[in-house]
Design a protein around this motif. Sequence first.
Motif, PDB file in Angstrom:
ATOM      1  N   ARG A  64       1.185  -1.199  -0.181  1.00  0.00           N
ATOM      2  CA  ARG A  64      -0.281  -0.389  -0.243  1.00  0.00           C
ATOM      3  C   ARG A  64       0.890   1.111  -0.134  1.00  0.00           C
ATOM      4  N   SER A  65       1.516   1.355  -0.704  1.00  0.00           N
ATOM      5  CA  SER A  65       3.024   2.327  -1.254  1.00  0.00           C
ATOM      6  C   SER A  65       3.402   2.472  -0.144  1.00  0.00           C
ATOM      7  N   ARG A  66       3.607   1.935   1.331  1.00  0.00           N
ATOM      8  CA  ARG A  66       5.037   2.237   2.333  1.00  0.00           C
ATOM      9  C   ARG A  66       6.071   1.768   1.369  1.00  0.00           C
ATOM     10  N   THR A  67       6.736   0.811   1.097  1.00  0.00           N
ATOM     11  CA  THR A  67       7.726   0.595   0.283  1.00  0.00           C
ATOM     12  C   THR A  67       7.965   0.269  -0.996  1.00  0.00           C
ATOM     13  N   TRP A  68       9.006   1.341  -1.459  1.00  0.00           N
ATOM     14  CA  TRP A  68       8.681   0.308  -3.368  1.00  0.00           C
ATOM     15  C   TRP A  68       9.856   0.512  -3.221  1.00  0.00           C
ATOM     16  N   SER A  69       9.824  -0.443  -5.047  1.00  0.00           N
ATOM     17  CA  SER A  69      11.185  -1.319  -5.605  1.00  0.00           C
ATOM     18  C   SER A  69      10.702  -0.741  -7.382  1.00  0.00           C
ATOM     19  N   VAL A  70      12.498  -0.355  -7.957  1.00  0.00           N
ATOM     20  CA  VAL A  70      11.717   0.149  -9.136  1.00  0.00           C
ATOM     21  C   VAL A  70      12.411  -1.074  -9.813  1.00  0.00           C
ATOM     22  N   ALA A  71      11.814  -0.634 -11.451  1.00  0.00           N
ATOM     23  CA  ALA A  71      12.084  -1.656 -11.765  1.00  0.00           C
ATOM     24  C   ALA A  71      12.824  -0.475 -13.424  1.00  0.00           C
ATOM     25  N   GLU A  72      14.060  -0.553 -13.909  1.00  0.00           N
ATOM     26  CA  GLU A  72      14.768   0.036 -14.953  1.00  0.00           C
ATOM     27  C   GLU A  72      13.745  -0.160 -16.303  1.00  0.00           C
ATOM     28  N   LEU A  73      13.447   0.424 -17.585  1.00  0.00           N
ATOM     29  CA  LEU A  73      13.418   0.600 -18.290  1.00  0.00           C
ATOM     30  C   LEU A  73      14.523   0.617 -19.121  1.00  0.00           C
ATOM     31  N   PRO A  74      15.002  -0.174 -19.891  1.00  0.00           N
ATOM     32  CA  PRO A  74      15.971  -0.169 -20.729  1.00  0.00           C
ATOM     33  C   PRO A  74      16.381   1.243 -21.869  1.00  0.00           C
ATOM     34  N   SER A  75      17.894   1.931 -21.915  1.00  0.00           N
ATOM     35  CA  SER A  75      17.336   3.170 -22.359  1.00  0.00           C
ATOM     36  C   SER A  75      17.175   3.604 -23.776  1.00  0.00           C
ATOM     37  N   PRO A  76      17.546   4.359 -24.756  1.00  0.00           N
ATOM     38  CA  PRO A  76      16.393   5.371 -24.096  1.00  0.00           C
ATOM     39  C   PRO A  76      15.314   5.178 -22.821  1.00  0.00           C
ATOM     40  N   PRO A  77      15.032   6.450 -22.418  1.00  0.00           N
ATOM     41  CA  PRO A  77      14.488   5.798 -21.141  1.00  0.00           C
ATOM     42  C   PRO A  77      12.787   6.501 -21.759  1.00  0.00           C
ATOM     43  N   PRO A  78      11.954   5.031 -21.369  1.00  0.00           N
ATOM     44  CA  PRO A  78      10.820   5.328 -21.890  1.00  0.00           C
ATOM     45  C   PRO A  78       9.696   6.138 -21.333  1.00  0.00           C
ATOM     46  N   PHE A  79       9.172   6.877 -21.499  1.00  0.00           N
ATOM     47  CA  PHE A  79       7.912   7.725 -20.341  1.00  0.00           C
ATOM     48  C   PHE A  79       6.415   6.812 -20.828  1.00  0.00           C
ATOM     49  N   VAL A  80       6.172   5.942 -18.917  1.00  0.00           N
ATOM     50  CA  VAL A  80       4.805   5.607 -19.273  1.00  0.00           C
ATOM     51  C   VAL A  80       3.825   6.277 -18.619  1.00  0.00           C
ATOM     52  N   VAL A  81       3.425   6.364 -20.219  1.00  0.00           N
ATOM     53  CA  VAL A  81       1.551   6.800 -19.246  1.00  0.00           C
ATOM     54  C   VAL A  81       0.719   5.988 -19.459  1.00  0.00           C
ATOM     55  N   SER A  82       0.569   4.762 -19.614  1.00  0.00           N
ATOM     56  CA  SER A  82      -0.567   4.286 -18.438  1.00  0.00           C
ATOM     57  C   SER A  82      -0.411   2.547 -18.673  1.00  0.00           C
ATOM     58  N   ILE A  83      -0.824   1.852 -17.548  1.00  0.00           N
ATOM     59  CA  ILE A  83      -0.032   0.835 -16.721  1.00  0.00           C
ATOM     60  C   ILE A  83      -0.709   0.094 -16.132  1.00  0.00           C
ATOM     61  N   LEU A  84      -0.945  -1.183 -16.925  1.00  0.00           N
ATOM     62  CA  LEU A  84      -2.765  -2.069 -17.099  1.00  0.00           C
ATOM     63  C   LEU A  84      -1.753  -4.069 -16.543  1.00  0.00           C
ATOM     64  N   ALA A  85      -2.847  -3.668 -14.972  1.00  0.00           N
ATOM     65  CA  ALA A  85      -2.287  -4.874 -14.628  1.00  0.00           C
ATOM     66  C   ALA A  85      -3.370  -6.093 -15.125  1.00  0.00           C
ATOM     67  N   SER A  86      -2.598  -7.050 -15.082  1.00  0.00           N
ATOM     68  CA  SER A  86      -4.077  -8.930 -16.115  1.00  0.00           C
ATOM     69  C   SER A  86      -5.740  -8.766 -14.799  1.00  0.00           C
ATOM     70  N   PRO A  87      -6.402  -8.402 -15.674  1.00  0.00           N
ATOM     71  CA  PRO A  87      -7.348  -9.471 -14.818  1.00  0.00           C
ATOM     72  C   PRO A  87      -7.030  -9.993 -14.241  1.00  0.00           C
ATOM     73  N   ASN A  88      -6.155 -11.614 -14.388  1.00  0.00           N
ATOM     74  CA  ASN A  88      -5.953 -12.142 -14.361  1.00  0.00           C
ATOM     75  C   ASN A  88      -4.726 -12.490 -12.980  1.00  0.00           C
ATOM     76  N   TYR A  89      -3.690 -11.380 -12.716  1.00  0.00           N
ATOM     77  CA  TYR A  89      -3.122 -11.046 -12.534  1.00  0.00           C
ATOM     78  C   TYR A  89      -2.889 -11.811 -10.514  1.00  0.00           C
ATOM     79  N   PRO A  90      -3.624 -11.925  -9.811  1.00  0.00           N
ATOM     80  CA  PRO A  90      -2.843 -13.233  -9.533  1.00  0.00           C
ATOM     81  C   PRO A  90      -2.709 -14.312  -9.521  1.00  0.00           C
ATOM     82  N   GLN A  91      -2.615 -14.778 -10.775  1.00  0.00           N
ATOM     83  CA  GLN A  91      -2.663 -15.638 -11.229  1.00  0.00           C
ATOM     84  C   GLN A  91      -1.146 -15.825 -12.663  1.00  0.00           C
TER      85      GLN A  91
END
Lengths: 297, 551
Positions: A64-91
């Motif tokens: 719940r945002s208490r702590t974070w990990s950061v995953a870097e994306l390959p350079s040149p740095p892409p700008f992430v404008v939208s994130i979608l978790a799969s509807p089946n994400y738990p599996q």
Amino acid sequence: MWYAACQSGLYSSADGGMSWHDAYATLQMSQRLTIASVAVSPAYAHDQTLFAGALGGVLRSTDRSRTWSVAELPSPPPFVVSILASPNYPQDGLVFAATLEDGVFRSWDRGASWASWNFGLLDLNVFCLVASPDFASDDTLYAGVESGVFRSTNGGRAWRETAFPMELGPVLSLSISPDDSADHTLCAGTETNGVYRSTDGGESWTPAGLQEKGAGIDHLFHWQRSPTVVVMLAVTHAGVYASGDAGRSWRDLHAIDVGSDTEITAATLDVQGVDAALLVGMSDGGVKRLPLLVDPM
Amino acid sequence: MAPTSSRRLVFQPNSYLSLQSGAHQIIDAIAPTLGPLPRITAIDRILDERPPEQLDSGGMIAKRVIQIRNRDADVGAMFVRDFLWELEEQEGDGTATAAVLFRAVFDEGVRHVAAGLNARRLHAHLETGMRLILSDLTDMAQPLKGRDAITGMARTVCYDAALSDLLGEIFDIIGEFGRLEVRKGEGRGLHREYVEGLYWDKGVFSREMITGSPAVRVELENPAILISDLKIATPEQLLPVLACAVQNDMRRLFIVARDLSDGALAFLLANNRDRDKLQIVAVRAPGYGAEEQAWALTDLVALCGGRAFVQGAGDSLRTINPDHFGHARRAWAGFHSFGIIGGRGDPRALRRHISDMRSAYDNTTALVPRGKFQQRLGKLLGGSATLRIGAATGSELEARMELAERTANVIRGALREGILPGGGIALLHCRPALLQLAKSAAEVEERAAYTILAHALAAPARTIAANAGFDASDVLAEIRQSQNGAGFDVLRGETVDMVAAGIVDSAGVTKAAVYAAISSAALALTIDVLVHRPQQSGHAEPRSPGHRKQL
């Protein structure tokens, strides 16, 4: 919990927007990081997982945002404008990130690592993503891009063009009917050409209203108002529109004062039982809760 | 046979008997390879003492049969070899089906002509019946979609579970036009990898442009790209390019050119020293020959924007301006190849360019241009796959690589033209319409043609069952009693819904096999006289088909 992605960072509220707190303070960054997108896991109540997209990386929290990990994306740095978790994400642990110039990134391990999967994605300027409600069985998702709409039927590993007319793009928003398996309805909100609808997986498209507005349809939602009624909601920078007849007619639900300098910059649907509202972020940093009327549409 | 100096003629009925004898010999070697439980044909080697080649592919067997001793029968054998070779070259599969179909049609046809029917009229009606069958098959075809379906398709071609699984995954990602390279791998296993972006087999002009990089390639982020096939002879030609780049804050410059003189190269290297200010990589223009280079430049412009400077058009770099450069998110170059990831040209222009190429591909029957279009489309689709194949021995490796290529070609065709229920079932479904037509036929040759075809269409299913050790008549009876679409799975020994069970055939291959077999058999029935030239040592390879028939 509410989360708001802003130019100045990521904020959270535990009291319905009454007060807001810096959500990634524990990262102790020397400079504020612009967060362009935020998404929670469909099983958030259980896994407390959320993701935030920034320039060059994706942040993940599992508490719940208490702590974070950061995953870097390959350079040149892409700008992430939208994130979608799969509807089946738990599996399946799948998460997708749409970027402005680098296509779609895909994580198969709950956001720990990412790779771009752009086979067949002929337009890498991606504005939005939406997944089929039956993603667990059909692996289908759609990407709204500068020149139209692309579809993946293998969980985002490859993309194919749909027949969305290129001249009607960019597509800023996408929404799929919650009863997609029955009505197969996919809607696309464009920058200047209103809303379009497809009932055959993108093979053909018909106008679904708001063409005359000329305003960008920044967000689209399908709200299951009752077991038999689905209402479409379209959010522009200046207002919210609703249609109860699949786009044949639209009502102006909430108009923003055109004299003001504020605009709607973000929106999400908040449904709590029979009580439904749109949470909208404003350009002045404010967040408003716009109730959705219950009277028949 | 002693050499003769004069021609020798063979008339009926010996000409038919000779054709049949030769055709049967080659088809009897191929027929056992049909189905998922094939027999092996061993072919003695001519040039060395190695053990006989063991083949289970009809097409490969056909290619190995160079000549048979009896010259009369040899004509029949070479006639069959010729059309099977062409089918193999064009489709990569379907030769065993075509062989047994040919035998069934030709043998029945010979009996009817011997009984007094007119061969020419019979030929015409057989061709009409063939077109009806092709039309039925086209209507029956279903699209090939999804990884599991593609894997099933692959399995019916190569009968190699591991290879099928990987090819199913690969083609589910790269699609019908996607670029796949089959290469030798390490060890005995199979491995695949996916490469982002597109690349060409031309590298940097100078290794100095890579020196200092940790890897054997250099990568530029957000480069400006000069797209050309120019032969740059002097440093002065490059001055406007560098000046324009520097003035417009383009710090990463990727130059594509056909040739750079030593002086021009030295000039670039001198300006490449301070890579924080300006980093320059120069690579050779892709393509071999003027036409290929022109296409490559067109594709680069569609992908990256900008314009191409073309030597043949007299283009000069003197008037270059910022809009002339293409752009990409990344460009990389090594000693032997260079690539582009994330071209930043107009996506609508790129999509139209690809759509135009797809139309051109569909509208051409010539095999070489089709192959070129396929390669170009594969590059532009944003990535490629490499399948690395390992094996215990060199010959096993060679065979497995050939099998992978062949299966890949069949998959491509199936993705384009769809699939049919396998096991010969699709052909059985074409029988009722033919039998109905036979009943209402006006001419005796017409009735005979439809009847011959109806009976011949059962030949592949019979052969598959017999090769697997079942009684063919019992199997056909069981199929007749089952639901529409049901066939006999010889591996499980039961009737199943073939498509649901993943037992499918490529519609394109099946149609091509039907066309090759029936048109060849119908033609063979009109052969009345064989004419032998004086003794010759062997037969030349058939010419490449050159064109792909639109069926």
